[in-house]
Structures are given as C-alpha cells and as structure tokens.
Write a protein that holds these residues in place. Structure first.
Motif, short mmCIF file in Angstrom:
data_model
loop_
_atom_site.label_atom_id
_atom_site.label_comp_id
_atom_site.label_asym_id
_atom_site.label_seq_id
_atom_site.Cartn_x
_atom_site.Cartn_y
_atom_site.Cartn_z
N ILE A 127 1.12 -1.12 -0.07
CA ILE A 127 -0.06 0.05 -0.04
C ILE A 127 0.93 1.30 -0.09
O ILE A 127 1.50 1.59 0.98
N VAL A 171 -8.89 -0.14 1.29
CA VAL A 171 -7.92 0.86 1.88
C VAL A 171 -8.69 2.25 2.02
O VAL A 171 -9.42 2.61 1.14
N GLN A 331 -0.17 -7.03 3.12
CA GLN A 331 0.36 -5.91 2.44
C GLN A 331 0.92 -5.08 3.37
O GLN A 331 0.47 -4.96 4.59
N VAL A 333 2.84 -1.12 4.28
CA VAL A 333 2.53 0.11 3.69
C VAL A 333 3.88 0.76 3.67
O VAL A 333 4.86 0.68 4.48
#
Length: 340
Positions: A127, A171, A331, A333
C-alpha cells in the motif's frame, strides 16, 4: 471451484483453476483467457471450468505450483466496484468518531459508494501512500462478483446472479474522509485502490458456511503479526449480499464482473456493547477506525495510530478445519516517492 489470475505481464493476467488446498493450479486460458472473459460467457464457460477443476483434483491435467505472491486480484480491474456497508454496527461507530449521528434510515436502506475499479492492488502488493497523516486504515471485508444483474432486480433475483466470493482490503484514508464528505459529493481521494484475495471461489466451495446470502465464518485480520479482528462475517450483517446487490441495481443494470462489497465486517459483543479487543477475549475489529472509536468511548481519546510506513496487514478466512479458503491478502505500507 477456485479461480485466480496470475501475473503474466498484461493488465488482466491469465486465468487459472486452483486446487482446494491452494497448492497447485492449472492453466484455464484455453477455456477463457481472463476471469472477465469467463464471466461474460458464464453459462457456457463455467461448466468447462468446473470440469477442469475436477480433473485438477484427480491430477489428470498438467499443473504448476500456485504461489499467492504471483496472483493479481482475481479481477485486476473491473467495470464496477460498489462497496456497501452491510454491518451497521461499523457505520454507527465510525460516524460517531467524526461526530455524526446515524440516521434511522440506515437500518432499512443500505449505504453504498462507488469506488475506483481501474487499478486494483495485487493481494501481496504494498500500500503505497505519500503521507501517514492521511490516516491509512485497512478495512477487512467480503465481496461477491456478479453476472449480469437487470435494473430493478429483487433480492431473490440478485441472489441468482452471484458467481464468486472473495475477500477485500478496502484501503481508507481516514484523515481525508471528513473534508471530502463535507463537500457533499462523496469519497474520492479518501478511497484509493483496494486489494482482493488471491483466489475467488464459487459459493458451493463454502459449504454450509454459505446460506445464499452471507458467509458465516470469522474474518481474520492481523496487524504486524498480532490478531486485530476475528469478527464473524455472518453475524450482525444487517443487509445480506442479495440485498446490497439489488440496491446497487436499483437504477441501473450491473454488468457481468461487477464487484459488490459487504463493507467492514463488524460484530457487537453478546451483551450488545460495541466489542472488545481480541486480546481481551473479544472478536476485535476489522479496521483501526473502530479501535479508535472504542478508545474514545472508554478513555476519552483515541490512542491507537492509523497504519504507518512499515506496518503490515493480513486478511484471511479459514474453514472449520483451519484451512485457508481464499488465500491471504498481506500488504505492507510503503512511502510513495513519486515517479521518475
């Protein structure tokens, strides 16, 4: 059957049928080159894919190892991505967090937004965001992929159009939401690209956990390797999938390959309270906004930060025997450094 899209360097990837244990797959491009192509001709294509899945289960076709890291979202892009808010407990908590009351109509009329669907994230892709101050949050959800849904379809008609089920990380950028909503025109910047599970499954793969309208299994959401949420997707779901698909089709038809999300999976405790952390014996939360709201209620202020660069979220659902059904969305960041 279980279907996935592997990265082959093209926008839409290549379609494969995946074994029930998610260890092997077989190429399905001789039947349909992509999942969207399969959905466009589902009546003719689905029986052939089912036969291929049966052959795969008997080791009667060529196979390759299935690696979740090589999977794109089952539909890497879609004509439609409409996300509902079927768990009104979540809506109530998040609205309280920004000082907004919950209208009574939310219990009878589903809430829905139309998200960007031209570039979904792969389930193991990072992300990438420019600023932690945007309030980076995960939202663990379930979604369905439909066939063609006629405008004005009833929930009973909508139920018959559900082709596949998968998981979502919707998200959200909580720091941007209030300003956008204040303009009166809805989400845009605050809802960046979503990611979907490595595998999408036909409803029959869920067995007794699928009753035609919802998946009655816990959704496992972990943050940095620690349990954040174990809410059951079949509990406290005010609007089931046939209801929200029909809602999406109220004034327009939905084309084959439309994705409709459940919204953040959210449960109350047995006593009706908003819910306790997993560490305290509760079912936890599928997003950080709920954690922060509970902290505000109990302690007067939110203490848990939203996701920061380096944080990792994992979203998965397991069957009664503890086997992963859809594979995992995982995922990390990362900071966006701009383009060259």
């Amino acid at each position: 059957m279980k279907l996935a899209t592997l990265d082959n360097g093209t926008r839409d990837g290549r379609l494969v049928v995946v074994s029930r244990d998610l260890t092997h797959c077989t190429d399905a491009t001789a039947i349909a080159p992509t999942l969207q192509a399969a959905l466009d001709d589902w009546e003719h294509v689905a029986p052939k894919l089912e036969a291929l899945a049966e052959s795969l289960s008997h080791d009667a076709v060529p196979t390759e190892r299935f690696h979740e890291h090589d999977a794109l979202s089952p539909l890497p892009r879609a004509y439609q991505w409409a996300d509902g808010s079927a768990y009104v407990n979540h809506v109530e908590l998040v609205r309280k967090a920004r000082g907004a009351e919950l209208p009574e109509s939310f219990w009878s009329d589903p809430l829905m937004y139309q998200g960007g669907s031209d570039a979904f994230l792969a389930p193991r892709a990072p992300i990438v965001m420019a600023d932690e101050a945007w309030g980076i949050d995960m939202e663990g959800e379930v979604a369905v992929i439909t066939g063609d849904v006629p405008m004005g379809a009833t929930p009973a008609q909508a139920k018959d159009t559900i082709r596949l089920v998968m998981l979502v990380n919707d998200v959200s950028l909580r720091g941007l939401i209030p300003g956008e909503l204040a303009k009166g025109f809805g989400f845009f910047h605050s809802k960046p690209s979503s990611a979907f599970s490595p595998v999408a499954v036909t409803p029959d793969e869920l067995g007794d956990a699928w009753d035609g309208g919802k998946v009655t299994l816990p959704l496992c959401v972990d943050l940095n390797g620690k349990p954040l949420g174990r809410a059951n997707a079949g509990v406290d779901m005010t609007f089931e999938f046939p209801d929200i698909v029909a809602h999406a089709a109220k004034t327009r038809p939905l084309g084959a390959g439309a994705i409709v999300g459940s919204g953040t999976v959210s449960n109350k405790d047995a006593d009706g309270s908003p819910g306790k952390p997993v560490a305290d014996g509760g079912l936890g939360y599928s997003c950080l906004a709920e954690v922060r709201m509970i902290e505000t209620i109990l302690e007067g202020e939110a203490k848990t930060p939203f996701m920061r660069f380096g944080d990792t979220v994992r979203i998965e659902m397991k069957d009664a025997e503890g086997h992963s059904i859809f594979g995992a969305i995982e995922q990390t960041v990362e900071k966006y450094e701009g383009t060259d």
